[in-house]
Design a protein around this motif. Structure first.
Motif, PDB file in Angstrom:
ATOM      1  N   ARG A 104       1.154   3.169  -3.343  1.00  0.00           N
ATOM      2  CA  ARG A 104       0.234   4.260  -3.053  1.00  0.00           C
ATOM      3  C   ARG A 104      -1.208   3.843  -3.336  1.00  0.00           C
ATOM      4  O   ARG A 104      -1.979   4.618  -3.913  1.00  0.00           O
ATOM      5  CB  ARG A 104       0.586   5.497  -3.873  1.00  0.00           C
ATOM      6  CG  ARG A 104       1.924   6.098  -3.515  1.00  0.00           C
ATOM      7  CD  ARG A 104       2.261   7.138  -4.536  1.00  0.00           C
ATOM      8  NE  ARG A 104       3.385   7.949  -4.143  1.00  0.00           N
ATOM      9  CZ  ARG A 104       4.047   8.694  -4.983  1.00  0.00           C
ATOM     10  NH1 ARG A 104       3.715   8.734  -6.239  1.00  0.00           N
ATOM     11  NH2 ARG A 104       5.056   9.410  -4.580  1.00  0.00           N
ATOM     12  N   PHE A 105      -1.520   2.638  -3.022  1.00  0.00           N
ATOM     13  CA  PHE A 105      -2.913   2.210  -3.084  1.00  0.00           C
ATOM     14  C   PHE A 105      -3.442   2.244  -1.656  1.00  0.00           C
ATOM     15  O   PHE A 105      -2.708   1.961  -0.722  1.00  0.00           O
ATOM     16  CB  PHE A 105      -3.053   0.755  -3.543  1.00  0.00           C
ATOM     17  CG  PHE A 105      -2.524   0.426  -4.892  1.00  0.00           C
ATOM     18  CD1 PHE A 105      -2.255  -0.887  -5.219  1.00  0.00           C
ATOM     19  CD2 PHE A 105      -2.304   1.393  -5.842  1.00  0.00           C
ATOM     20  CE1 PHE A 105      -1.782  -1.218  -6.471  1.00  0.00           C
ATOM     21  CE2 PHE A 105      -1.824   1.068  -7.089  1.00  0.00           C
ATOM     22  CZ  PHE A 105      -1.551  -0.252  -7.407  1.00  0.00           C
ATOM     23  N   PRO A 106      -4.738   2.488  -1.500  1.00  0.00           N
ATOM     24  CA  PRO A 106      -5.313   2.281  -0.167  1.00  0.00           C
ATOM     25  C   PRO A 106      -5.202   0.798   0.194  1.00  0.00           C
ATOM     26  O   PRO A 106      -5.181  -0.061  -0.706  1.00  0.00           O
ATOM     27  CB  PRO A 106      -6.779   2.679  -0.346  1.00  0.00           C
ATOM     28  CG  PRO A 106      -6.821   3.488  -1.590  1.00  0.00           C
ATOM     29  CD  PRO A 106      -5.699   3.008  -2.457  1.00  0.00           C
ATOM     30  N   ALA A 141       0.838  -1.198   0.000  1.00  0.00           N
ATOM     31  CA  ALA A 141       0.000   0.000   0.000  1.00  0.00           C
ATOM     32  C   ALA A 141       0.874   1.250   0.000  1.00  0.00           C
ATOM     33  O   ALA A 141       0.597   2.222  -0.692  1.00  0.00           O
ATOM     34  CB  ALA A 141      -0.925  -0.010   1.212  1.00  0.00           C
ATOM     35  N   ARG A 142       1.940   1.186   0.776  1.00  0.00           N
ATOM     36  CA  ARG A 142       2.834   2.343   0.851  1.00  0.00           C
ATOM     37  C   ARG A 142       3.596   2.546  -0.450  1.00  0.00           C
ATOM     38  O   ARG A 142       3.710   3.645  -0.957  1.00  0.00           O
ATOM     39  CB  ARG A 142       3.832   2.157   1.992  1.00  0.00           C
ATOM     40  CG  ARG A 142       3.390   2.852   3.247  1.00  0.00           C
ATOM     41  CD  ARG A 142       4.528   2.853   4.215  1.00  0.00           C
ATOM     42  NE  ARG A 142       4.176   2.069   5.390  1.00  0.00           N
ATOM     43  CZ  ARG A 142       5.048   1.709   6.298  1.00  0.00           C
ATOM     44  NH1 ARG A 142       6.311   2.009   6.163  1.00  0.00           N
ATOM     45  NH2 ARG A 142       4.670   1.029   7.352  1.00  0.00           N
ATOM     46  N   THR A 147      -7.700  -1.443  -1.291  1.00  0.00           N
ATOM     47  CA  THR A 147      -7.473  -1.713  -2.709  1.00  0.00           C
ATOM     48  C   THR A 147      -6.488  -2.856  -2.874  1.00  0.00           C
ATOM     49  O   THR A 147      -6.655  -3.714  -3.729  1.00  0.00           O
ATOM     50  CB  THR A 147      -6.920  -0.438  -3.393  1.00  0.00           C
ATOM     51  OG1 THR A 147      -7.842   0.609  -3.175  1.00  0.00           O
ATOM     52  CG2 THR A 147      -6.739  -0.643  -4.877  1.00  0.00           C
TER      53      THR A 147
END
Lengths: 901, 186
Positions: free
Chosen positions: B152-154, B148-149, B157
């Motif tokens: 840059r996806f939630p 996620a980091r 997601t």
């Protein structure tokens, strides 16, 4: 397929990535749902399967030597392993930058550096960082730092390198320019046989050599041409007459290699060719059906290859110029057999290495091998059946080609002393013509074709019935290969003085030879502003501008120019046969703002800058899930966006973001069937729901902040205009339109009226409504959209019309008198009032372009065009426009200056 | 609460007492294997993977001074690798590698070689966002939080994407390579 609510958490559950409560919910569900249990089991198997996949070790030595490699590259030397060009080049550039950083600090000097640039061929144009600075030999002063130096000279390959200029030491570049036509010249003067064409036995496919950049002989890539409709049959050559030539397809078999001598196997299933490399020549055999290529180890100078049968072929080459039999077996590595293990028994009995061979030719029945002995220059005949070996010619000659007649009764030999014919029955030698022949081809019905002359040569024909050979075709260029189709059409490969290549088919009709192009090309003289841009053809790197491309006809190609700090320039086009075009691409600079703003990768739908320019709200959709993000542009401006999570906040499902005038509040709706209006406070903290009735959307806070106007569609066919207090209280219906649909609304700057656009059957109407609901009509017309007030509130502009006939109509406000109009052609996607004029953005050609009309000047100015993206919003105070693009394979937000002149 | 990376993964702060050069060397030593593995799984090509990893380090070096204290160098580094891999993929047309041209390593296992070919072909058929998740998690062992980091996806997601990726991958294998698909234990 499972459609359970918990289904999407199964992977996370399996990977133990869920918190305990979520985990418990999934387990509860799994106990009841057989589909999800099966799904989970499948996911587990899939994961285990992937986990077990092999990862090769990286090369420890490679990394140990990493630092040394960096230094090596900086010095321009090639390390042991060289990466592919683009990455390696970028790495080199980065290195130079690195060097600049480290060295620049140490020296602290800014005095210019002296440079001297020399080339082995003087008069080359020198480009420094894309600009012409002079011709070689050249002395100049350079600012310390890295520079891209390129030398261009007609007829030579472009030389280019990143150099480092230091004030402490003069720079001296000695450039060796390499001729573009070196190989072609060698071919003409060296008179080696370069078989450029090979027609498959069934005549379906022609193998030829060339490249998109420049169809140069002997250095090209291997291509296949499928004429599809066959060749026009030559009269008298037992082919069906009247076949029409249709344009076929061209396909590339092998690229980026110097390939020569293609030869189809007798069954047309394999294509053998020679790859010329730095370590020698390698024999390669492409299996057409399986699309597999086998390549033998390199050896020296493979001069000839010929198939004995469908599985075996003879090559001539090596340091001792010997004949070698190769076996192209179906499932094994190609084997190169030594003489003592030759499969052909009679070849084995003869130790050919005792008299090295210069050239050979197999008889049509495969029983005889004619060869030119390197030792005495005489032609010998070796029977492959009886192992008789006898000398045919009494005198040694420098011979360039041997060719058997179709009957096997005659052998033609092209030598420095002329073209000779040997009657194998009488062993009589006849001089057919005293000139030099370079290619020999017997036609099935008797005549011998040959190319004669060097450079501007000609096609000759000797027909035994006619006596003397005669010239039958010449086009002022260089004919360099001959082949015959099954139907008897002659195929010629030619090039003109500038290297412009064509594949011709020749047709004997009576005594005349009719020649028509079978595969030809057009020329594109391509330059760019600035020059030295990388040229890609169908995404394949070719060269740099300026250049002249020779492109085969048939089909459209995609041309892309790339240059650092400039936007990619793209064009799709085709060239007709013989067409010559000149083209200069004007490259648009890339601004440093082209860094992605967004953190998440959903499809960006809408976006809105806050009036103070500090925030950005955007909605995005992924897998049918719409989210609204609140982004802090100041954090990004500080360059700290890489700290994930600090930049934007997810407000959950949302659409139609609208900021309050003081930028403190963001209103939005949740979208979907049961949409309500919400508001989020500064920093995108917890959002508050303002309406509860559903079907509410498009909130717009009033300029003074007391009200929010929004549309509500309890009857989906007839959205109404509602007004409520900014905190969600006192909601009331302002306009109900039973006969139409309110599809847009906009506050006047003083907050006294709202402009609404109403769709009534075929007509649209623009009206102004005050807060008491009293209405007055501005205009009626078709396709009304995009209303915007001037900042002082004295003018109101509306876009009228669509489909390429749009105009902006300006009215005085509050009088609603028509003031002026401006035709804009294609309708704009967004309209803004900026200072004394209007700015609008049109989506076009898969990108967008901004325009600005200064009303005091009257002529619209055209802003820059940004390709491959979608316009979203414009922020007048910062002059930044916002757009979404898939440039990194992920849909992301970018912003750029509108850059009006 | 975001999950912290393990000690081995946590970057050293831009500490005093170490020159930038020393920190960079330490940086390379620490991440080279994992970076290379990610690039290799993405590209399927040993040489390109090394080039990409090297390129990522160069970029990281040039941007080193942008990371002060709180900045997460490794997140950035992996993001660079993913972007380079995606770029690399976009620039290269699909290339068919004849089976004969596949590298034969020590202890050559024909089944494994075939499976790797199938794996590459199946991965190629996945959409980019699904492919990157599958490779990062199942092949390179990144946690959802890390993905996620980096991507840059939630987090949600990442979860739904992992789900979709595995299901899609399985469908591809079932329909195109039934003899090789993983078998579900009943």
């Amino acid at each position: 397929m499972s459609r359970c609510r918990q289904e999407r958490f199964l992977a996370a559950y399996l990977d133990q990535e869920l918190c305990s409560s979520a985990r418990a919910r999934v387990e509860e569900h799994l106990a009841e749902c057989a589909d999800c249990r099966r799904n989970l089991a499948e996911q587990e198997e899939m994961r285990d399967w992937l986990v077990s996949c092999h990862t090769p070790a990286h090369s420890p030595a490679y990394w140990q030597a990493f630092e040394a490699r960096l230094r090596e590259r900086r010095r321009g030397r090639q390390p042991g392993r060289v990466g592919s060009w683009p990455v390696a080049w970028r790495a080199a550039v980065a290195l130079v930058m690195l060097f600049v950083l480290s060295f620049g600090v140490a020296t602290g000097s800014v005095s210019p550096s002296k440079a001297e640039i020399l080339s082995n061929i003087p008069g080359a144009t020198v480009y420094l960082d894309g600009e012409v600075v002079g011709i070689t030999p050249l002395r100049l002063s350079l600012a310390p730092g890295s520079h891209r130096v390129a030398l261009h000279k007609e007829g030579f390959r472009v030389w280019e390198e990143m150099v480092m200029a230091l004030s402490s030491a003069p720079l001296r570049l000695e450039v060796k320019l390499v001729s573009k036509s070196g190989e072609a010249n060698a071919q003409r003067t060296g008179l080696q046989q370069f078989a450029l064409l090979s027609v498959s036995p069934n005549s379906e496919t022609i193998a030829f050599l060339g490249s998109k950049e420049d169809f140069r002989a002997g250095t090209g890539e291997l291509w296949l041409y499928h004429p599809a409709g066959g060749y026009r049959a030559a009269a008298g050559y037992n082919a069906a007459a009247g076949d029409n030539v249709t344009r076929g397809q061209v396909e590339k078999v092998r690229e980026g290699l110097a390939i020569v001598r293609p030869a189809w196997s007798p069954d047309g299933k394999r294509l053998a060719y020679v790859i010329s490399g730095a370590n020698g020549d390698s024999l390669a055999i492409w299996d057409r059906d399986r699309n597999v290529t086998r390549t033998a180890s390199p050896e020296q100078a493979l001069a000839q290859i010929a198939w004995l049968n469908r599985d075996q072929l003879l090559t001539l080459g090596g340091s001792d110029s010997r004949l070698t039999l190769h076996e192209a077996m179906s499932d094994q590595q190609l084997s190169s057999l030594e003489h003592d293990s030759l499969r052909v028994e009679n070849l084995r009995q003869h130790d050919l290495s005792s008299f090295p061979v210069e050239r050979f030719a197999l008889s049509p029945d495969g029983n005889w091998l004619a060869y030119l002995a390197a030792t005495d220059g005489r032609i010998y005949l070796l029977s492959l059946q009886t192992s008789v070996n006898r000398a045919l010619s009494q005198v040694g000659r420098e011979c360039f080609a041997l060719a058997w007649s179709p009957s096997g009764q005659e052998l033609a030999a092209a030598s420095r002393d002329g073209l000779f014919l040997y009657d194998l029955t009488s062993e009589k030698e006849t001089l057919l013509c005293p000139q030099l022949a370079t290619e020999l081809l017997w036609t099935p019905d008797g005549p011998l074709l040959f190319l004669q002359g060097e450079g501007e040569n000609a096609l000759w024909r000797w027909n035994p019935r006619e006596g003397e050979p005669r010239e039958i075709y010449r086009d002022g260029g260089n004919l360099n290969s001959l082949a015959l189709s099954q139907g008897g059409a002659i195929l010629l490969y030619s090039s003109d003085a500038t290297g412009f290549r064509r594949l011709w088919q020749a047709d004997f009709s009576g005594q005349e030879l009719a020649v028509s192009p079978l595969l030809s090309a057009g020329k594109l003289a391509l330059s760019s502003q600035p020059q030295a841009a990388e040229v890609y053809l169908d995404d394949e790197y070719l060269c740099r501008t300026p250049t002249t491309l020779t492109l085969s006809e048939g089909g459209t190609v995609s041309l892309t120019l790339k240059k650092e700090t400039y936007q990619d320039w793209r064009l799709r086009f085709s060239l007709a046969e013989g067409e010559t075009r000149e083209l200069t691409a004007r490259l648009l600079p890339v601004k440093s703002e082209y860094q992605p703003l967004s953190e998440t990768e959903g499809e960006k739908r809408e976006a809105s800058f806050s009036p103070n320019g500090k925030w950005l709200a955007y909605s995005e959709e992924f897998l049918g899930n719409s989210r609204l993000q609140w982004m802090d542009l100041e954090v990004i401006a500080r360059g700290s966006m890489l700290t994930s999570g600090s930049v934007s906040r997810d407000l959950g499902p949302g659409a139609h973001p609208a900021w309050s005038e003081d930028s403190q509040l963001l209103y939005f709706d949740r979208g979907g069937a049961n949409s309500n209006i919400w508001v989020a406070g500064e920093g995108g903290g917890e959002a508050t729901q303002l309406t509860i009735s559903g079907a509410a959307g498009n909130p717009l806070p009033s300029p003074q902040g007391g009200w929010v106007a929004y549309r509500q569609a309890l009857d989906p066919a007839h959205p109404e205009l509602w007004l409520m207090n900014a905190d969600g209280g006192d909601a009331r219906l302002l306009v109900q339109e039973e006969a139409g649909q309110i599809y847009a609304h906009r506050w006047s700057p003083d907050g006294s009226e709202i402009l609404i656009l109403v769709h009534l059957g075929n007509l649209d109407e623009a009206r102004l409504v005050n807060l008491e609901g009293a209405q007055r009509t501005l205009i009626s017309g078709r396709d009304l959209s995009l209303a915007v007030w001037s900042p002082d509130g004295r003018f109101l502009t509306l876009q009228v019309g669509a489909e390429g006939r749009s105009e902006l109509q300006i009215f005085r406000y509050p009088e609603l008198q028509f003031y002026a109009s401006q035709s804009i052609g294609q309708e704009s996607a967004s309209l803004f009032w900026v200072e004394d004029g209007l700015t609008w953005f049109q989506g076009k050609a898969n990108g967008f372009q901004g325009f600005h009309l200064d009303l005091t000047q009257g002529v619209p100015q055209v802003g820059k065009f940004i390709s491959d993206c979608r316009f979203l919003d414009f922020n007048p105070p910062t002059d930044l426009s916002l757009f979404a693009a898939d440039w990194n394979g992920i849909n992301q937000l970018y912003q750029t200056e509108a850059a009006f002149p | 609460m975001p999950q912290e990376l393990s000690e081995a993964e946590a970057p050293e702060p831009a500490s005093v007492g170490h020159s930038a050069q020393e920190r960079f060397e330490e940086f390379v030593r620490r991440y080279e294997k994992r970076l290379f593995a990610l690039a290799y799984h993405y590209t399927g090509n040993h040489d390109r993977a090394e080039e990409i990893a090297q390129e990522a380090f160069l970029k990281a070096y040039l941007g080193f001074d942008r990371f002060r204290g709180e900045a997460q160098v490794f997140t950035w580094l992996y993001r660079i690798v993913v972007n380079l891999c995606i770029d690399d993929r976009r620039k290269r047309k699909p290339v068919e590698v004849p089976i004969d041209d596949l590298p034969i390593s020590d202890g050559f296992d024909p089944d494994r070689s075939e499976r790797e070919m199938v794996l590459r072909e199946a991965l190629d058929q996945l959409a980019e966002p699904l492919r990157v998740c599958l490779i990062m998690h199942d092949m390179d062992g990144f946690s959802y939080q890390e993905m996620a980091r980096i991507l840059r996806f939630p987090l949600g997601t990442v979860m739904s994407r992992m789900n979709s990726a595995r299901r899609k991958m399985r469908r591809i294998l079932e329909s195109q390579y039934p003899e090789l698909r993983p078998k579900v234990k009943r």
